[in-house]
Write a protein that holds these residues in place. Structure first.
Motif, mmCIF file in Angstrom:
data_model
loop_
_atom_site.group_PDB
_atom_site.id
_atom_site.type_symbol
_atom_site.label_atom_id
_atom_site.label_comp_id
_atom_site.label_asym_id
_atom_site.label_seq_id
_atom_site.Cartn_x
_atom_site.Cartn_y
_atom_site.Cartn_z
ATOM 1 N N GLY A 140 7.089 -0.771 -3.222
ATOM 2 C CA GLY A 140 5.899 -1.003 -2.424
ATOM 3 C C GLY A 140 6.090 -0.648 -0.965
ATOM 4 O O GLY A 140 7.014 -1.147 -0.319
ATOM 5 N N ASP A 171 0.467 -1.199 0.735
ATOM 6 C CA ASP A 171 0.263 -1.161 -0.714
ATOM 7 C C ASP A 171 -0.161 -2.523 -1.253
ATOM 8 O O ASP A 171 0.221 -3.574 -0.724
ATOM 9 C CB ASP A 171 1.549 -0.753 -1.442
ATOM 10 N N LYS A 172 -0.925 -2.477 -2.344
ATOM 11 C CA LYS A 172 -1.216 -3.676 -3.128
ATOM 12 C C LYS A 172 -0.364 -3.605 -4.397
ATOM 13 O O LYS A 172 -0.508 -2.665 -5.192
ATOM 14 C CB LYS A 172 -2.701 -3.755 -3.474
ATOM 15 N N ILE A 192 0.296 -0.396 -8.808
ATOM 16 C CA ILE A 192 0.344 -0.077 -7.382
ATOM 17 C C ILE A 192 -1.020 0.406 -6.955
ATOM 18 O O ILE A 192 -1.545 1.388 -7.498
ATOM 19 C CB ILE A 192 1.418 0.996 -7.099
ATOM 20 N N ASN A 193 -1.626 -0.318 -6.038
ATOM 21 C CA ASN A 193 -2.981 0.001 -5.568
ATOM 22 C C ASN A 193 -3.956 0.117 -6.740
ATOM 23 O O ASN A 193 -4.717 1.080 -6.857
ATOM 24 C CB ASN A 193 -2.961 1.275 -4.726
ATOM 25 N N ASP A 194 -3.888 -0.882 -7.624
ATOM 26 C CA ASP A 194 -4.787 -1.059 -8.775
ATOM 27 C C ASP A 194 -4.547 -0.056 -9.900
ATOM 28 O O ASP A 194 -5.308 -0.041 -10.880
ATOM 29 C CB ASP A 194 -6.265 -0.989 -8.339
ATOM 30 N N GLN A 195 -3.497 0.763 -9.797
ATOM 31 C CA GLN A 195 -3.207 1.740 -10.840
ATOM 32 C C GLN A 195 -1.871 1.409 -11.512
ATOM 33 O O GLN A 195 -0.842 1.308 -10.832
ATOM 34 C CB GLN A 195 -3.151 3.156 -10.261
ATOM 35 N N THR A 206 -0.020 -7.881 -0.989
ATOM 36 C CA THR A 206 -0.354 -6.820 -0.047
ATOM 37 C C THR A 206 0.798 -6.701 0.948
ATOM 38 O O THR A 206 1.092 -7.642 1.693
ATOM 39 C CB THR A 206 -1.664 -7.116 0.700
#
Length: 260
Positions: A104, A108-109, A119-122, A192
């Motif tokens: 991360g 980044d989420k 990572i970032n909703d993916q 985050t």
């Protein structure tokens, strides 16, 4: 003859002195030795692997700089860490060095959902890669016994973990291991990553104290950039025994092995 012998001894002592001095300077400025003490990075790194950490990869920082004049925050020269790097860093609260994989970056989420890193909703790419197999027995100087996906396994039995190839958003791939589908960190909240900090995970996902756990409970949490020591690029030597002098436990197939 006595003078010649005495002169030879003096020259030998001088040679050893300068060799040690050069080695010390080389270690201080550029590389730091590191032994792998635990199985949190299997199968990328095994207990008993020995490597040199490239202290110049990201430039000098608070915990890699050999000079008193180095800044407490920020870095001198070097490149930014990249997602997928295997990094040695100083634990923010425990004051000891850890080694994990950087997953991360700032902003980044990060979340783990049913054992899958997102990572970032993916979700990251995953591909089955068979089982990782080892003998269930005490390993390394600390005599740690591995956990197995096929437990209960008696000492001396075959210990298995499910292996997958994980591909990160920047295209870098590496092996990860799975022991259980219901481990405490197989489902996490969204993290985050703050500016100037990083998120790390071990490749042995169900056996790693990493950024999924906050520093308040003894975990790694987010790691500020000034705590980075350097990047691990290659295993130099490897021994499966309690001591490097147990030559019959050496693993020659891992000597000079690149770290992916």
């Amino acid at each position: 003859m006595a003078k010649k012998t005495e002169g030879g001894v003096v020259e030998t002592v001088k040679t050893i002195f300068w060799a040690l001095l050069i080695a010390g300077v080389f270690r201080t400025l550029f590389f730091q030795p590191f032994w792998i003490p635990s199985g949190s990075m299997k199968d990328t790194l095994l207990i008993g692997d020995f490597l040199f950490v490239n202290k110049m990869a990201y430039g000098y920082s608070r915990y890699s700089c050999p000079f008193a004049a180095c800044p407490i925050s920020g870095r001198i020269l070097g490149h930014d860490p990249e997602r997928g790097d295997v990094v040695v860093f100083r634990h923010p609260t425990k004051g000891v060095d850890f080694i994990k994989r950087l997953v991360g970056l700032p902003g980044d989420k990060i979340q783990v959902v049913n054992g899958v890193l997102t990572i970032n909703d993916q979700p990251v790419g995953l591909k089955a890669a068979g089982d990782f197999s080892e003998i269930k027995e005490p390993q390394g100087p600390q005599q740690l016994t591995p956990r197995c996906a096929n437990d209960p396994v008696g000492l001396g039995g075959t210990c298995l973990k499910t292996r997958q190839i994980e591909t990160l958003p920047n295209g870098r791939s590496h092996d990860i291991l799975n022991i259980s589908d219901n481990w405490v960190a197989d489902n996490t909240p969204v993290f985050t990553v703050p500016e100037g900090e990083y998120f790390f995970m071990g490749d042995n996902r169900d056996n790693s104290e990493d950024s999924r756990f906050s520093q308040s409970v003894g975990g790694v949490g987010f790691v500020p950039k000034e705590y980075l020591v350097g990047r691990a690029d290659r295993v130099i030597f490897s021994s499966a025994g309690r001591s490097l002098f147990f030559f019959w436990t050496w693993r020659p197939d891992r000597f000079f092995k690149a770290i992916e």
